[in-house]
Scaffold this active site. Structure first.
Site, PDB file in Angstrom:
ATOM      1  N   ASP A 101       0.633  -1.259  -0.010  1.00 12.96           N
ATOM      2  CA  ASP A 101       0.188   0.200  -0.170  1.00 12.96           C
ATOM      3  C   ASP A 101       0.784   1.294  -0.281  1.00 12.96           C
ATOM      4  OD1 ASP A 101      -1.465  -2.224   0.995  1.00 12.96           O
ATOM      5  OD2 ASP A 101      -2.690  -0.560   1.818  1.00 12.96           O
ATOM      6  N   LYS A 164      -6.712   3.653  -3.051  1.00 13.54           N
ATOM      7  CA  LYS A 164      -7.086   3.014  -2.199  1.00 13.54           C
ATOM      8  C   LYS A 164      -7.143   4.752  -1.646  1.00 13.54           C
ATOM      9  CE  LYS A 164      -5.084   2.392   2.649  1.00 13.54           C
ATOM     10  NZ  LYS A 164      -4.596   1.598   3.388  1.00 13.54           N
ATOM     11  N   LYS A 198     -10.431   0.094  -2.488  1.00 17.92           N
ATOM     12  CA  LYS A 198      -9.944   0.640  -0.825  1.00 17.92           C
ATOM     13  C   LYS A 198     -10.462   1.557  -0.212  1.00 17.92           C
ATOM     14  CE  LYS A 198      -7.222  -1.158   2.686  1.00 17.92           C
ATOM     15  NZ  LYS A 198      -5.902  -1.474   3.018  1.00 17.92           N
TER      16      LYS A 198
END
Length: 258
Positions: A101, A164, A198
């Site tokens: 991430d 995300k 996300k």
């Protein structure tokens, strides 16, 4: 297609798609051991745990292979620092991590440096190889829907598997409004049939998660309600998921999902 999703069903979906997260500055090995134990619930496993790079090896050793180990890179500041990001990625992958991430250099993007940001992401994608790449755009800090859409496109153009919302370390984290922009951008992209979304930061209850389930269904389709296309990044959400699934929390009869 219109369908009804009960709160219990929403809780199970949220569990299946949960990245159970611990990214506190003072995290210890004991904290990560407890996190990994929590990830294996009596209602089924979470999708992944998300930790600092230094805890990847511990988490991977503690978890079955069906639970992925994610770790953060260039986190949380999101500087335009490719050396830092690549070092983090090497550490994550060499320790057995499955997912990265990484924070997009969003301050640079806000200054109009889209080309350096695109180059940053291209190098990150190459360094990740086959590992799953989630790009954190820090949507709460981006000033306009246009910037949120641009950040999402840059991530997808570079080959991100997921885009995300947030680090969870800024004043504004995930919001349905930002998610709507991101999801429509994903849907319109050439890779929109496979790329994922996300939501992270501030999602603490199943009711908090429901708007994102609705938006994903409306834009990407009900088939995207899987861990391969949808994740929730949270530390506290699991408590409410378990309360709902065990019958200890009030149940809302249904929510309309489009």
């Amino acid at each position: 297609m219109l369908r009804s999703l009960s709160t219990t069903q929403a809780a199970q979906l949220a569990l299946n798609c949960l990245d159970l997260t611990s990214l506190n500055a003072g995290d210890t090995s004991a904290d990560i051991a407890a996190l990994c134990q929590r990830a294996q619930t009596r209602f089924g496993p979470v999708a992944a745990v998300c930790v600092w790079p230094r805890f990847v090896a511990q988490a991977r050793a503690a978890l079955p292979s069906r639970i992925k180990v994610a770790a953060v890179a260039n986190f949380p500041a999101g500087a335009l620092d490719i050396a830092l990001a690549l070092t983090d990625i090497r550490d994550i992958l060499s320790a057995g991590g499955d997912e990265v991430d990484v924070v997009l250099p969003y301050h640079a993007l806000m200054r109009g440096q889209s080309i350096p940001c695109a180059d940053f992401l291209a190098q990150v994608r190459a360094a990740c190889g086959p590992a799953t790449l989630k790009v954190i755009i820090e949507s709460g800090e981006l000033a306009t829907p246009e910037l949120i859409a641009l950040a999402t496109r840059l991530a997808l153009d570079a080959g991100a598997d997921f885009v995300k919302t947030s680090t969870g370390k800024t004043k504004v984290s995930a919001t349905p409004a930002a998610a709507d922009v991101m999801l429509h951008t994903i849907a319109a992209h050439p890779r929109g049939a496979t790329a994922g979304f996300k939501a992270s930061g501030g999602i603490r209850t199943v009711q908090d998660a429901l708007p994102y389930l609705e938006l994903v269904t409306a834009t990407l389709g009900a088939d995207a309600l899987t861990p391969q296309r949808l994740r929730f990044g949270a530390s506290g959400l699991l408590d409410d998921i378990e309360a709902v699934l065990s019958g200890a929390a009030p149940i809302v009869d249904s929510e309309t999902i489009y």
